[in-house]
Enzyme design. Structure first.
Site, mmCIF file in Angstrom:
data_model
loop_
_atom_site.group_PDB
_atom_site.id
_atom_site.type_symbol
_atom_site.label_atom_id
_atom_site.label_comp_id
_atom_site.label_asym_id
_atom_site.label_seq_id
_atom_site.Cartn_x
_atom_site.Cartn_y
_atom_site.Cartn_z
ATOM 1 C CB SER A 120 -0.956 -0.162 1.169
ATOM 2 O OG SER A 120 -1.698 1.113 1.064
ATOM 3 C CB CYS A 164 -4.486 2.020 -7.560
ATOM 4 S SG CYS A 164 -3.271 1.985 -6.203
#
Ligand code: FAD
Ligand code: FAD
Ligand code: FMN
Ligand code: FMN
Ligand code: FES
Ligand code: FES
Lengths: 270, 304, 304, 270
Positions: B70, B129
């Site tokens: 992340s 994403c």
């Protein structure tokens, strides 16, 4: 010459039940690592565990280098079981080394636990120069004490349980050192530290209070080791002029793998 | 002699192997290890209009045969990219594909037309994403928005080829590929990472600060391959396949499933030579099998 | 003393560990290795009205940290199950959960009411098997059909607890969990396998005869955990979590993410003692952390 | 007593570059495997490779058992590198053994390549009883020939390249055997075979033509090894009365792991 190579393990010695010293070969003509730099080592066969593990240069050898590692999880447990003769994939040397002390500077080197791995070669590189403070949980976790005693100007050991050296933390030793050797603070000091995050924080604070140039070595979970993945973020303080283009309030990050692992303690945003 | 070149829209790649966005920095980071000239293209880290700092650490964690990340799209922003990163890439004889990310249709349009003006070879729309909540992820799983976005970007491009990077978190990826194709995308790329979690049972905290990260690496390969296979049966535009490709054999699986080119992500972290080793491996395979062009392989799965 | 018992609807499980459907046969197969009395429940292989032969081999293949399977729901059928398999399971002091699969709403209803009559403790609706094209998979990804199916089955049950097993091939699993909850399901279980492919590059054939198989094992754990986490935030009914659980630590991750109970599938193949080792491991963890009930752990993720 | 146990590798010998013999311990009081049964062995550390690998009993030893394995893929390559002293997880013995020949029966045992692993202990169990036909690609792939010569009533070797024994396949040897020893066909024969699928098919056909009771050992990709997962399907012929409840036209499957690996050749639906 490539920083990605297959190394052969030439020795893998147990220092105690949780700590091991591994010696590896590196290719001829390959750059030797400088104190503070690190290698990433493939611990698995197959894809589990997947990522390489980061280990500081402990010491260079004629044919390669050594690392000193602590059993932490799966990867280091697999490394422990590797026999001499085994091949492993290695990436390195990586990262920025400790800036060297100038001739006029006196080094204070502080290691907590397995943090010794990162600073050992720094102390050896400048014989009889550094004040070395080295602490661990207990005496059996203090390694290469004889070598350090030879290499350092002074070696002050401490253990949490008092089994070797002073009972207490390296920070206690540090406080004591400067209070008993007050003139030390008048020398041009440069401080280096590697160890648990809490220790690094305290060392940084000490450096700030006493206005000592302080370098600390950081750890972060890494994937690539070469600055490509942005995994290894550490929050740093913003410089005014750089801040503009970014949104306000957001922290600024640097990469432990290429901007570090050694950082100027004053830059880190704790 | 077997030929390794492939065509993605009007863009000609000398080899079918490209880097995956976010796993290859801006090319520089790996230029010490491999000859970038050998790659079909360098796909750079997702670029946004303004520079972004990314998410607080820890940003990654290892999982069985994979990793979660992340990063939060940390990037230098369009301006710095054009000024400091693109010129370096231009010194190589390889195509440059820029992955872009925006919070709004407008962001995407601005990014695309600036990059098009700057002459980048292709633009990869990151609409998938998992690490930034608003914007991106929404386009990738919303049929109408995706079509609108792709059509608008396509409209705004003069030279650059348009690649739409699909989200794997849908029940029918072929449908989304078709939406992209219908809206004018020159190619699709897939898959992006799959959202996942890992937990430290002692602290009861997520191992990634942002809680959810994107899963990549060998673990996801079977899923990615299936999605490429499904997509190949639905669209006629080329597919850039990715997800857990570690070696030439993996890459060939993707090509047989229907990929025209393959992108290498996580594998670079394990072995920085992966991309060129895969090019060599595909080349030997073709020689060994007496294949003259990659076309003979693409989508050649015997599914009888 | 820490208590390991949990409640799934009106069903009381003495431990939170159950077998995953299709990975534990009909219980007999593992009764030689472990004491079935220790399990919260035995979940049996999916049962259909008529016996089914299943798919032609090869039916499985190994993938990085996982496996693909396409058994094709081979099973002895309702009649033989009731006559030959259920009586054996009844000799143990553990709950029996029967996973059912049909091609139509009617199939499901017939299966559910026969099993309810036979007194099985719970019925797990398999609406998410990727290996049979018609029927199952359709209910699992179609919002309306899922709601209708769950409501109809719930209606037809007198005693048995109703568990809906959710498909992971959706973009928002929480939404499907909520549909199941609203329609009256007493619990949800997740995740089923994720469709995937593997290809033999030399023959260019899929490694599984049926082309697509379902991915299970450690590879999918991060995805499964994320889906449990997302589901926990959306429904109040209990969750039976599964997907790549290999040991107590994995199981605890699922519980902390929100699972009331956990199911063990692929791990049985690797180590037939996994289920009981997990029970022991959870028990020591709770002692070590001074926890008295599992409730203290369920969904306790510190997501700050 | 459990069929799931941790075994210690006591030897891991190279027979040639692709074939190895591994000797393992099994728990005291554990049932010994019978000829035709197999074990599943965990080849990986970590979860890659994940599944256990199936290997036939090669031979029982006082403290355990041996397997003879060929390097096939990742799992067997990892096994090759295991040193004596390493522990592995084992499941077994599994599956149904070869039915034993009755006193009045004469055995024909046929092994192709690494198929020898499965029938070796059968030949040794009934000394001087079996006609053994053993073929491989070349002489260096024929193992334990001296032992087999002692154990068998007659040993007929063959190789594809003619480097040892007759040039040709075991099927050629078999044809020749029955044509030169015609009276053999009047004995009460029982045939056992393990080897590549094509060979098994031909052996089965031969058995059918000559009306010989024939048992063949099958391979299938396996996950559990104990009948729980239904991975290891092999299509068998339907018996009329059993067929009813199933839909027409669909094949019927048996499990290699528990219904086999040894099957009556007449039952297999090729
Ligand atoms: C620059 C640098 C230098 C290091 N030098 C040394 C050294 O000289 N000696 C030594 O014993 N250790 C050192 N470490 C820590 C070492 O990398 C970890 O202990 C090791 O990665 C743990 O791997 P594991 O598989 O045993 O643990 P696991 O917990 O199973 O590892 C899981 C994942 O987390 C990562 N990880 C876990 N702990 C750490 C950590 N503390 N730092 C970074 N990543 C971590 C692993 O790399 C892996 O990706 C260093 C770390 C860094 C970043
Ligand atoms: C009952 C039985 C007995 C066997 N006995 C022997 C023996 O005594 N000696 C020997 O050398 N081999 C034997 N085999 C074959 C052996 O199991 C495979 O060679 C081995 O599993 C290959 O593993 P790998 O990881 O090297 O290959 P990979 O190709 O990497 O394996 C991938 C997957 O496919 C499976 N697989 C691959 N080939 C086979 C195969 N031929 N049969 C079944 N599964 C396979 C593996 O188990 C694994 O799950 C036997 C197989 C069975 C079913
Ligand atoms: C650390 C990391 C950063 C990534 N950043 C991006 C990104 O900025 N834009 C994007 O479209 N994909 C990004 N991805 C996804 C990859 O491009 C790729 O789709 C995915 O990782 C699957 O391929 P792999 O398994 O080969 O890594 C990133 C992946 C990783 C691991
Ligand atoms: C061989 C095999 C057969 C399965 N059969 C069924 C089934 O009949 N019904 C069902 O609902 N799920 C079935 N599953 C899915 C499992 O119950 C479980 O949801 C999945 O495998 C994820 O858990 P795991 O990773 O622990 O195996 C099967 C899985 C495997 C591996
Ligand atoms: S580890 Fe990849 S950028 Fe630092
Ligand atoms: S291997 Fe599981 S049933 Fe045979």
């Amino acid at each position: 010459m490539s920083r990605y190579f297959t190394a052969t393990i030439t020795a893998n010695l147990s220092l105690n039940s949780r700590h091991f010293l591994m010696e590896l070969t590196s290719p001829k003509n390959e750059n030797q690592a400088l104190p503070g730099q690190f290698y990433m080592i493939g611990a698995g066969r197959g894809y589990d565990p997947l990522l390489k593990r980061a280990f500081s240069l402990f010491r260079n050898t004629p044919d390669g280098f050594q690392i000193l590692y602590r059993i932490q999880g799966r990867g280091t447990a697999l490394m422990r079981d590797m026999k001499a003769g085994t091949s492993v994939e290695v990436l390195g040397p990586l990262g920025r080394p400790y800036p060297e002390p100038s001739k006029k500077q006196t080094s204070l080197v502080i290691a907590g636990g397995v943090g010794i791995a990162s600073v050992f070669s720094l102390v050896e590189k400048f014989p009889k120069q550094a004040y070395m403070l080295y602490g661990a949980r207990s005496g059996e976790d203090l390694f290469y004490v004889a070598e350090l005693r030879d290499a350092a100007r002074a070696l002050i050991l401490s253990t949490d349980d008092g089994s070797l050296g002073k009972k207490g933390t390296v920070m206690d030793s540090l406080q004591e050192l400067v209070s008993t050797h007050a003139p030390l603070l008048n020398e041009r000091l440069i401080m280096y530290a590697c160890g648990p995050e809490q220790m690094l924080r305290e060392v940084s604070h000490f450096g700030m209070v006493h206005n000592i140039q302080t370098y600390i070595s950081f750890e972060a979970h890494m994937a690539c080791g070469v600055g490509a993945c942005l995994s290894c973020a550490v929050a740093v303080k913003k410089k005014k002029r750089k801040q503009k283009s970014y949104q306000d309030g957001e922290p600024l990050y640097k990469k432990v793998c290429t901007d570090g692992p050694v950082f100027d303690a004053g830059d880190v945003a704790w | 002699m077997s030929r390794l070149d492939v065509q993605i829209g009007s863009m000609h790649l000398k080899t079918p192997v490209v880097s995956a966005s976010g796993c290859f920095g801006y090319g520089e980071e790996y230029s010490e290890f491999i000859d970038l000239n050998r790659l079909g293209a360098v796909v750079v880290k997702g670029i946004s209009l303004k520079p972004m700092h990314g998410n607080p650490p820890p940003r990654i964690c290892e999982t069985p045969c994979g990793m979660l990340n992340s990063i939060g799209l940390q990037n230098v922003g369009l301006k710095v990219f054009l000024k400091e990163k693109l010129p370096f890439l231009r010194t190589f004889d390889t195509k440059v594909i820029v992955n872009i990310f925006g919070n709004s249709m407008k962001d995407y349009e601005k990014l695309a037309s600036s990059l098009d003006d700057a002459g980048v070879d292709a633009i990869e729309l990151n609409v998938s994403c998992p690490n930034v909540r608003k914007g991106g992820i929404w386009f990738g799983t919303d049929r109408k928005m995706l079509g609108k976005l792709v059509a608008a970007i396509k409209e705004s491009l003069q030279h650059s080829v348009l690649i739409t990077k699909l989200s794997p978190t849908v029940s029918d990826i072929g449908e989304f590929a078709q939406i992209a194709e219908d809206a004018g995308s020159d190619a699709v790329s897939l898959i992006n990472t799959i959202p996942g979690i890992a937990i430290d049972i002692n602290t009861r905290k997520p191992k990634i600060r942002n809680i959810i990260g994107g899963l990549s690496g060998p673990a996801i390969k079977p899923i990615a391959l299936r999605m490429v296979y499904e997509t190949y049966r639905r669209v006629t535009i080329p597919i850039i396949g990715m997800g857990g490709i570690m070696n030439a054999s993996d890459a060939l699986e993707f090509i047989i499933a229907g990929a025209t080119a393959v992108a290498i992500g996580t594998a670079n972290f394990i072995n920085p030579l992966t991309t060129v080793e895969i090019i060599d491996g595909i080349s030997s395979f073709m020689k060994q099998k007496n294949l003259t062009a990659l076309d003979d392989l693409t989508g050649s799965l015997h599914a009888g």
